[in-house]
Each structure stands twice: as structure tokens, then as C-alpha cells.
Design a protein around this motif. Structure first.
Motif, short mmCIF file in Angstrom:
data_model
loop_
_atom_site.label_atom_id
_atom_site.label_comp_id
_atom_site.label_asym_id
_atom_site.label_seq_id
_atom_site.Cartn_x
_atom_site.Cartn_y
_atom_site.Cartn_z
N PHE A 38 0.84 -1.20 0.00
CA PHE A 38 0.00 0.00 0.00
C PHE A 38 0.87 1.26 0.00
CE2 PHE A 38 -3.00 -2.61 2.94
CZ PHE A 38 -3.26 -3.49 1.91
N HIS A 39 1.92 1.24 0.84
CA HIS A 39 2.81 2.39 0.92
C HIS A 39 3.57 2.59 -0.39
CE1 HIS A 39 2.36 3.73 5.06
NE2 HIS A 39 2.34 2.45 5.46
N TYR A 57 -3.48 5.24 -0.66
CA TYR A 57 -3.30 4.18 0.35
C TYR A 57 -4.65 3.55 0.69
CZ TYR A 57 -1.86 1.85 4.68
OH TYR A 57 -1.63 0.90 5.65
N SER A 58 -5.67 4.39 0.88
CA SER A 58 -7.00 3.90 1.24
C SER A 58 -7.59 3.02 0.15
CB SER A 58 -7.92 5.08 1.53
OG SER A 58 -9.23 4.65 1.80
N ILE A 59 -7.44 3.44 -1.11
CA ILE A 59 -7.96 2.64 -2.23
C ILE A 59 -7.25 1.30 -2.30
CG2 ILE A 59 -8.12 2.53 -4.75
CD1 ILE A 59 -8.34 5.65 -4.65
N ALA A 60 -5.93 1.31 -2.12
CA ALA A 60 -5.16 0.07 -2.13
C ALA A 60 -5.64 -0.88 -1.04
CB ALA A 60 -3.68 0.37 -1.97
N ALA A 61 -5.91 -0.34 0.14
CA ALA A 61 -6.38 -1.17 1.26
C ALA A 61 -7.77 -1.73 0.98
CB ALA A 61 -6.38 -0.35 2.54
N GLU A 62 -8.64 -0.93 0.36
CA GLU A 62 -9.98 -1.42 0.02
C GLU A 62 -9.91 -2.55 -1.00
OE1 GLU A 62 -12.36 1.84 -1.26
OE2 GLU A 62 -12.16 2.93 0.64
N THR A 63 -9.04 -2.37 -1.99
CA THR A 63 -8.87 -3.43 -2.99
C THR A 63 -8.33 -4.69 -2.34
OG1 THR A 63 -8.45 -1.79 -4.73
CG2 THR A 63 -7.69 -4.04 -5.14
N ALA A 64 -7.41 -4.53 -1.40
CA ALA A 64 -6.84 -5.69 -0.71
C ALA A 64 -7.90 -6.42 0.12
CB ALA A 64 -5.69 -5.24 0.19
N MET A 65 -8.81 -5.67 0.72
CA MET A 65 -9.87 -6.32 1.51
C MET A 65 -10.77 -7.16 0.61
SD MET A 65 -11.34 -7.04 4.32
CE MET A 65 -10.80 -5.90 5.60
N GLU A 66 -11.12 -6.61 -0.55
CA GLU A 66 -11.93 -7.38 -1.51
C GLU A 66 -11.16 -8.62 -1.98
OE1 GLU A 66 -14.12 -6.81 -5.85
OE2 GLU A 66 -13.23 -5.10 -4.84
N PHE A 67 -9.88 -8.46 -2.24
CA PHE A 67 -9.02 -9.57 -2.67
C PHE A 67 -8.97 -10.63 -1.57
CE2 PHE A 67 -4.94 -11.70 -3.23
CZ PHE A 67 -4.88 -11.90 -4.61
N ILE A 88 -4.47 -4.02 -7.41
CA ILE A 88 -4.39 -2.66 -6.86
C ILE A 88 -4.00 -1.68 -7.95
CG2 ILE A 88 -3.09 -1.15 -5.30
CD1 ILE A 88 -2.92 -3.54 -3.36
N ARG A 89 -3.00 -2.06 -8.74
CA ARG A 89 -2.54 -1.18 -9.82
C ARG A 89 -3.67 -0.86 -10.79
NH1 ARG A 89 -0.48 -1.93 -14.98
NH2 ARG A 89 1.00 -0.33 -15.66
N CYS A 90 -4.45 -1.89 -11.19
CA CYS A 90 -5.56 -1.68 -12.13
C CYS A 90 -6.61 -0.75 -11.55
CB CYS A 90 -6.19 -3.02 -12.50
SG CYS A 90 -5.15 -4.05 -13.57
N ASP A 91 -6.98 -0.95 -10.28
CA ASP A 91 -7.99 -0.10 -9.65
C ASP A 91 -7.51 1.35 -9.57
OD1 ASP A 91 -9.65 -2.23 -9.40
OD2 ASP A 91 -9.50 -2.42 -7.21
N LEU A 92 -6.26 1.53 -9.20
CA LEU A 92 -5.73 2.89 -9.09
C LEU A 92 -5.65 3.58 -10.44
CD1 LEU A 92 -2.92 2.32 -6.43
CD2 LEU A 92 -4.98 3.70 -6.13
#
Length: 212
Positions: A38-39, A57-67, A88-92
Motif C-alpha cells: 500500500f505504501h 493508500y486507502s484505495i489500495a487497502a480497500e482493494t486488498a480487503m476485496e481480494f 491494486i494497480r488496475c484499480d488505481l
């Protein structure tokens, strides 16, 4: 994968399986493992400049939770850390591109090329769009007078039709993006959009007749 990568992959898989059994400790352990990722994304200048470091960072964490909760783990040969980074990269990137499009529209409203095909599908049926939107990208729904009519007409549409029209014409989203966010099929969104445009056309005619 080398031994270190394989061990990390096994940890990902173990925590993902335990998290789906409502093991809160496994969720925390997974996020401790993924936190450097995330960082890493939050420090990329492109994302930081468009979305902000905290938001990235928040978007990456949300994507990780779904993953963590939904990505299939039955295939033991998957490289889960790499797949998470890719997701994460695709979502961002998708969100950053939307932000760029919104910024461009604020400066100079225009119909992006990737939406022209969606719009031509409804042009002849609705009568709301120009006969050749490729030659006239500033279509009627983006003209000042028509935008006024759209805002006046929206409350008379069904709630779902209103949502689709707002997303498509005012938030600059395409059919695929709308379908994903509204949890509908792309075909359903296309049908609802076409129906909404037909309703708008009828309402426009009413409003124009009422005007002095």
C-alpha cells in the motif's frame, strides 16, 4: 517462485482462508503483510499527484480487503502477492484516469473517444444525440440548453434511470464502469440507458411545449 516468494505466497493463502472463516487475527496478519505494498503505491508520483497519498493508500487497502475475501484461492500455483499488486494497480489506474477525464471536462467539456461507440448505439433511437457524434462530439446532452432540460427532467425518471443518466452524462462513466459499480450486467445498463433516453425525449417535448 523462489523459496522466499513461495513462503510469502503460502502465508497469503493461509490468511485468506482463515479470514473467510471470520478469523480477525488472520485479517490483521494479512494486512500487516500487505501494508508495504500500500505504501509503495501511495508513494508513486502519478497516483499521489492525482489522488493524493492518503487516498491512494486507502484505495489500495480497500482493494486488498476485496481480494482477501473474494479472490479464488483453490489454485495453489497462483502468485497471490503479485496478483494483489496487479489488482491494486488496475484499480488505481482506472480511478486516476477517471480523475484526469473529469479534470479535462472541467477545463473543456468533451466526449471522450472511448464513449463514442456507446453513444452512437442510442443516437438514432433516442433522437437526443446528433446523427454523427464522431463529427459532433459536443452532443446535445452536453449543450447548455439541453443540460438545463436534463436537470429539470431527472426527477421524473425512475431512481435507477436517474442514476445511470447522471453517471453516464455528468460523471463521464462508460457502460462497463456503470455496470461494475451498480452490480448490473452491461446489457442491463445499456437497456436501462436506452429506456431512460426515450423517457427523457418524451419529457423534453412536454417541457418545450409548456415554455412560452
Amino acid at each position: 517462485m523462489n523459496q522466499t516468494q513461495n513462503e510469502l505466497n503460502n502465508l497469503y493463502r493461509r490468511y485468506m482462508l482463515r479470514a473467510r472463516q471470520r478469523d480477525q487475527a488472520a485479517v490483521c496478519a494479512f494486512f500487516r503483510l500487505a501494508d508495504p505494498v500500500f505504501h509503495q503505491f501511495a508513494c508513486i508520483p502519478y497516483f499521489r499527484s492525482l489522488l493524493g497519498k492518503e487516498e491512494t493508500y486507502s484505495i489500495a487497502a480497500e482493494t486488498a480487503m476485496e481480494f482477501l475475501l473474494y479472490h479464488p484461492v483453490e489454485n495453489t500455483h497462483q502468485d497471490l502477492p503479485r496478483l494483489l499488486k496487479h489488482r491494486i494497480r488496475c484499480d488505481l489506474i482506472n480511478l486516476a484516469h477517471k480523475k484526469e477525464r473529469r479534470d479535462r471536462m472541467t477545463r473543456q467539456p468533451a466526449v471522450p473517444q472511448d464513449r463514442i461507440d456507446d453513444e452512437t448505439e442510442d443516437a438514432d433511437e433516442s433522437g437526443l444525440l446528433p446523427a454523427d457524434p464522431r463529427k459532433e462530439p459536443e452532443n446535445l446532452l452536453l449543450q447548455k440548453e439541453t443540460v438545463r432540460l436534463v436537470h429539470a427532467s431527472l426527477p421524473r425518471l425512475k431512481e435507477q434511470e436517474q442514476d445511470i443518466i447522471r453517471r453516464f452524462y455528468f460523471r463521464n462513466q462508460g457502460v462497463a464502469g456503470i455496470a461494475r459499480e451498480m452490480h448490473l450486467s452491461e446489457n442491463r445498463v445499456s437497456v436501462e440507458k436506452r429506456r431512460a433516453l426515450q423517457h427523457l425525449k418524451a419529457i423534453f417535448n412536454e417541457l418545450r411545449l409548456q415554455e412560452p
